[in-house]
Design an enzyme around this catalytic site. Structure first.
Site, short mmCIF file in Angstrom:
data_model
loop_
_atom_site.label_atom_id
_atom_site.label_comp_id
_atom_site.label_asym_id
_atom_site.label_seq_id
_atom_site.Cartn_x
_atom_site.Cartn_y
_atom_site.Cartn_z
NE ARG A 265 -3.64 -2.35 2.28
CZ ARG A 265 -4.57 -2.69 3.16
NH1 ARG A 265 -4.83 -1.86 4.17
NH2 ARG A 265 -5.24 -3.80 3.03
NE ARG A 280 -0.88 4.72 9.09
CZ ARG A 280 -2.17 4.41 8.97
NH1 ARG A 280 -2.66 4.08 7.80
NH2 ARG A 280 -2.96 4.45 10.02
CD GLU A 352 -8.33 -1.34 10.64
OE1 GLU A 352 -8.56 -0.11 10.68
OE2 GLU A 352 -8.31 -2.00 9.59
CB SER A 355 -10.96 -4.13 8.48
OG SER A 355 -12.05 -3.28 8.24
NE ARG A 394 -1.79 -1.89 11.32
CZ ARG A 394 -2.70 -0.97 11.00
NH1 ARG A 394 -3.95 -1.10 11.45
NH2 ARG A 394 -2.38 0.07 10.26
#
Length: 425
Positions: A265, A280, A352, A355, A394
């Site tokens: 990403r 991230r 998070e 999801s 994560r």
RNA sequence: GGAGAGGUGGCCGAGUGGUUGAAGGCGCAGCACUGGAAAUGCUGUUUAGGGGUGACUCUAACGAGGGUUCGAAUCCCUCCCUCUCCGCCA
């Protein structure tokens, strides 16, 4: 993609539901749609006459009338005439259709009726918490990047040499832990009935359009321009697209897949945020869960999917909470979405880690993924769902932080012992 | 990279200018036969868009786009993709 027929039938209703997510111009879509239908009617009538002429000429020739006779020449002339008119109408109609398609592809999905209405993430609804008894109660808790660098298992600095910022190199026990997490998660999901797939992670534009990343979010993905291929931002895209343009039989449903892939990403627009650590990155690993189900069962399938992801956190004894996203925070294609957030002690908050979305028929309509019920006429769109199960980086961050010891070491979660063969990192 | 072959319905597979939306088969559905089933026989069975309350009806679609023609799955051009062989390579 939302259903154009529904929009036509109940524009106010659609508008009202979309308004809970933002402002969208439905008027121009409806206007284009009407124009397009008018043109289509005119065009198809002309074509009908043209078909008649063609057939009539064929019949006459067969009946022995000379091809050059005036009778046939007259018909031929009319045919030519119609063709001229058609050659003007056709491009117009195609243009309208293209415009219409472009507009409708940029509309987000309708939120499900059960999704709480709200403006932004502040209005998400906490559904439940788990594992508060596992929250470390110490004052000197370090962030995972400090822990990882001190142990020599995370190397951010040299990754800049190799690539850029927002990349990491895992070293020794770090790499082993990453692998163990992947393996552990996959095994769990396979046991729960998901069929593992390892799909391509260079993917074409059609695939991204089907799942909703294109056309609106092109700047979020890396592209290999020379080949017109993209780096997959999530396994959701390749796995869902395994079924693009297919008609499944009802008995094949539900389809449950799990997949480990790296994800890429660009994180455009988040320059200041989470600049340190594993939260991230431009490249990260993820185990993804994907379901294609009969529309009647998608709500239950969604709840089950969330639980399947949550099971991983529970097995790792990582405290988490479940949020139901409100309409204003819902992802582009989602009708309903739960986020799992894991406890990060250094930050003192939940972050998070998964999801889980139900897309209804939104992706299926874009990707033309249908199923057929035996003995019934026509086809129906499947419902698609997916969720992280889980984001590996994560999870690693959460493990390092929640399992850190006062002496700087990190205990290995019990369920990972068989995979790592060591108790301490 | 070089040479060749090919892309047709849910699937396989025929089809080289005029009832071909498309033979045949598989699959599926219904009926018959049976105590029930299998086997067999008969019948039916594409999708998408438009119009109509409906019976129904019009149009489109044989990889994609363009061209020739009154008429194209069929002829011509461009592009994409797949397969086979050779070369190279993890």
């Amino acid at each position: 993609m939302i259903d154009l027929k529904l929009l036509r039938k109940d524009p106010q209703g659609v508008q009202a539901r979309l308004r809970t997510r933002g402002d969208f111009d439905l008027g121009s879509i409806l206007a284009l749609d009407q124009q397009q239908r008018h043109l289509e009617e005119a065009r198809s009538q002309l074509q009908a006459r043209s078909n008649q002429i063609g057939k009539a000429i064929g019949d006459k020739i067969k009946a022995g009338i000379a091809p050059q006779s005036p009778e046939i020449e007259t018909l031929r002339a009319e045919g030519t005439q119609i063709k001229t008119t058609l050659s003007e109408l056709e491009p117009q109609e195609r243009e309208l259709k293209a415009q219409l398609e472009t507009l409708i592809l940029t509309l987000p999905n309708l939120p499900s009726d059960s999704t709480p209405v709200g403006k932004n993430e502040a209005e998400n609804v906490e559904v439940r918490r788990w594992g508060e008894e596992y929250i470390p109660q110490r004052a000197d808790l370090k962030p995972h990047w400090d822990i990882g660098e001190a142990l020599g298992i995370l190397d951010f600095k040299r990754s800049v040499n190799v690539a850029q910022s927002r990349f990491v190199t895992l070293v020794g026990a770090g790499a082993a832990l990453e692998r163990a997490l992947i393996q552990f998660m996959l095994n769990r999901h396979i046991q729960a009935g998901y069929v593992e797939v390892m799909p391509p992670i260079l993917i074409n534009s059609d695939s991204l359009q089907a799942t909703g990343q294109l056309p609106k979010f092109a700047e979020e993905s890396f592209k290999c321009d020379a080949d017109d291929l993209w780096l997959a931002p999530t396994a959701e895209v390749p796995v869902t697209n395994l079924y693009r343009d297919q008609v499944l039989s009802a008995e094949e449903l539900p389809i449950h897949h799990c997949a480990y892939t790296p994800c890429f990403r660009r994180e455009a627009g988040s320059y200041g945020r989470d600049t340190r650590g594993l939260i991230r990155l431009h490249q990260f690993n993820k185990v993804e869960l994907v379901k294609l189900v009969h529309p009647d069962t998608s709500a239950q399938a969604h709840e089950a999917l969330v639980q399947d992801a949550a099971t991983i956190l529970e097995a790792l004894k990582l405290p988490y909470r479940v949020l139901e996203l409100c309409t204003g925070d819902l992802g582009f294609g989602a009708a309903k979405c739960y986020d799992l957030e894991v406890w990060l002690p250094s930050a003192g908050c939940y972050r998070e880690i998964s999801s889980c979305s139900n897309f209804g028929d939104f992706q299926a309509r874009r990707g033309n993924i249908r199923f057929k019920e035996a003995g019934q006429k026509g086809t129906q769109l499947v419902h698609t769902l997916n969720g992280s199960g889980l984001a590996i980086g994560r999870t690693m961050a959460a493990v390092l932080e929640n399992y850190q010891q006062p002496n700087g070491q990190v205990r290995v979660p019990e369920v990972l012992l068989p995979y790592l063969g060591r108790e301490i990192l």
